[in-house]
Design a protein around this motif. Sequence first.
Motif, PDB file in Angstrom:
ATOM      1  N   VAL A  16      32.662  46.370  53.376  1.00  0.00           N
ATOM      2  CA  VAL A  16      33.721  47.182  52.814  1.00  0.00           C
ATOM      3  C   VAL A  16      34.060  48.437  53.466  1.00  0.00           C
ATOM      4  O   VAL A  16      35.269  48.784  53.406  1.00  0.00           O
ATOM      5  CB  VAL A  16      33.178  47.522  51.403  1.00  0.00           C
ATOM      6  N   MET A  17      33.181  49.211  54.151  1.00  0.00           N
ATOM      7  CA  MET A  17      33.397  50.403  54.900  1.00  0.00           C
ATOM      8  C   MET A  17      34.204  50.260  55.836  1.00  0.00           C
ATOM      9  O   MET A  17      34.361  51.407  56.590  1.00  0.00           O
ATOM     10  CB  MET A  17      31.789  51.027  54.740  1.00  0.00           C
ATOM     11  N   ARG A 147      39.516  50.534  50.648  1.00  0.00           N
ATOM     12  CA  ARG A 147      40.243  49.967  49.481  1.00  0.00           C
ATOM     13  C   ARG A 147      40.217  48.451  49.342  1.00  0.00           C
ATOM     14  O   ARG A 147      40.510  47.881  50.454  1.00  0.00           O
ATOM     15  CB  ARG A 147      41.837  50.653  49.776  1.00  0.00           C
ATOM     16  N   LEU A 148      40.136  47.935  48.349  1.00  0.00           N
ATOM     17  CA  LEU A 148      40.222  46.560  48.006  1.00  0.00           C
ATOM     18  C   LEU A 148      41.168  46.118  47.111  1.00  0.00           C
ATOM     19  O   LEU A 148      41.328  46.973  46.307  1.00  0.00           O
ATOM     20  CB  LEU A 148      38.872  45.615  47.701  1.00  0.00           C
ATOM     21  N   VAL A 253      32.020  47.706  46.731  1.00  0.00           N
ATOM     22  CA  VAL A 253      32.917  46.765  46.264  1.00  0.00           C
ATOM     23  C   VAL A 253      33.536  47.761  44.868  1.00  0.00           C
ATOM     24  O   VAL A 253      34.679  47.762  44.871  1.00  0.00           O
ATOM     25  CB  VAL A 253      32.640  45.497  45.674  1.00  0.00           C
ATOM     26  N   ALA A 254      32.725  48.058  43.962  1.00  0.00           N
ATOM     27  CA  ALA A 254      33.227  48.945  42.864  1.00  0.00           C
ATOM     28  C   ALA A 254      34.111  50.175  43.269  1.00  0.00           C
ATOM     29  O   ALA A 254      35.139  50.439  42.961  1.00  0.00           O
ATOM     30  CB  ALA A 254      32.046  49.379  41.979  1.00  0.00           C
ATOM     31  N   ALA A 255      33.474  50.773  44.417  1.00  0.00           N
ATOM     32  CA  ALA A 255      34.173  52.104  44.868  1.00  0.00           C
ATOM     33  C   ALA A 255      35.645  51.877  45.400  1.00  0.00           C
ATOM     34  O   ALA A 255      36.598  52.272  45.180  1.00  0.00           O
ATOM     35  CB  ALA A 255      33.289  52.818  45.851  1.00  0.00           C
ATOM     36  N   ALA A 256      35.611  50.632  46.078  1.00  0.00           N
ATOM     37  CA  ALA A 256      36.865  50.444  46.877  1.00  0.00           C
ATOM     38  C   ALA A 256      37.929  49.865  45.834  1.00  0.00           C
ATOM     39  O   ALA A 256      39.130  49.870  45.971  1.00  0.00           O
ATOM     40  CB  ALA A 256      36.682  49.107  47.980  1.00  0.00           C
ATOM     41  N   PHE A 257      37.461  49.235  44.622  1.00  0.00           N
ATOM     42  CA  PHE A 257      38.419  48.874  43.578  1.00  0.00           C
ATOM     43  C   PHE A 257      38.778  50.237  42.624  1.00  0.00           C
ATOM     44  O   PHE A 257      39.377  49.775  41.624  1.00  0.00           O
ATOM     45  CB  PHE A 257      37.818  47.822  42.863  1.00  0.00           C
ATOM     46  N   GLY A 258      38.333  51.274  42.954  1.00  0.00           N
ATOM     47  CA  GLY A 258      38.277  52.617  42.299  1.00  0.00           C
ATOM     48  C   GLY A 258      38.001  52.322  40.718  1.00  0.00           C
ATOM     49  O   GLY A 258      38.458  53.142  39.753  1.00  0.00           O
ATOM     50  N   VAL A 259      36.826  51.489  40.385  1.00  0.00           N
ATOM     51  CA  VAL A 259      36.596  51.424  39.052  1.00  0.00           C
ATOM     52  C   VAL A 259      35.515  52.565  38.804  1.00  0.00           C
ATOM     53  O   VAL A 259      34.895  53.051  39.579  1.00  0.00           O
ATOM     54  CB  VAL A 259      35.625  49.950  38.849  1.00  0.00           C
ATOM     55  N   PRO A 260      35.457  52.972  37.507  1.00  0.00           N
ATOM     56  CA  PRO A 260      34.440  54.203  37.086  1.00  0.00           C
ATOM     57  C   PRO A 260      33.039  53.467  37.372  1.00  0.00           C
ATOM     58  O   PRO A 260      32.837  52.448  36.970  1.00  0.00           O
ATOM     59  CB  PRO A 260      34.836  54.399  35.680  1.00  0.00           C
TER      60      PRO A 260
END
Length: 329
Positions: A16-17, A147-148, A253-260
């Motif tokens: 992801v990074m 970003r994903l 993964v969650a960070a790359a989807f921008g999810v809280p």
Amino acid sequence: MSQSLIIAPQWIGDAVMTEPLLRRLRARGERLTVGALPWVAPVYRAMPQVDEVIEFPFRHGGLQLRERRALGRQLQGRFANAYVLPNSIKSALLPFLAAIPRRVGYLGEARVGLLTHRLKNPGDKPPMVAFYSALSGEAGVDTDRPRLALPDAQVDEVVRAQGLVRGGYVVIAPGAEYGPAKRWPHFGAFAARLDRPAVLLGSAKEAELCDAILAQAPHRCVNLAGRTSLMEAFALIAGAGHVVSNDSGLMHVAAAFGVPQVALFGSSSPLHTPPLNERAQVVWLKQDPEYTPPLDCAPCFQRVCPLGHFRCLNDVLPERVAALVAGVR
């Protein structure tokens, strides 16, 4: 458009990074093919700038020189550039065997003859996104954010198949491949405090861990550990109202989807591998001025607590995490 081969890392979080690096390469006109191990390949299928993903037929451990030679012969003449993201000697072998003219990577494991463009490894533990993005040779890598992306229709289909409503559930990812010193022990008590459904995600190796959480909150949780593909897990994360995890691949993964999200750190450090997400809340007692006595032992980066007390995660109370989730909807 020049053709470039990316040799991917072997861990999901690391993969992801690498996304900001690939975005930089694509923006300057390089067509990107990523070579990745099968369990990491889906990460690159969620990156729109990647044109092709080749799943490597390699295993953990050993050079597997015969297999690398055979694949190298197949790839000869296809690429002008290769970016070798892992630091191992075996990861640099394939671009060399494929006779790719320009081979970029960090110095490490006697790779001087295998790489044509070599960066010196930075000391300590640098932020990993900047570490990978520096291979582009460009400036300003400290501000990059992964970003994903998945199509909305794909996310909605997976969410509906589980009888869930998009944004109406919490994903809990209680695993951490590195070891128990990175695993928060209070996920079950946290799940029991939720007012929404919770989806437990992880690999088949984490199914038993998730079963123990399910036993503490049977009317709130569904255990999908080992029962989804990685792309289905990505879709469930992308559709979640909140993600709570340890410092793990699914955290990134969650960070790359921008999810809280709430990210729980123990033996590792958010200064090295933070969730790069404006909607992330990091809990690390090392940085908590109200926590006493101070955690002078953190970060130890050990798989198991060397002192035996495991204070860094034992003392993060479930009500604290539940309050963070309740406060961001």
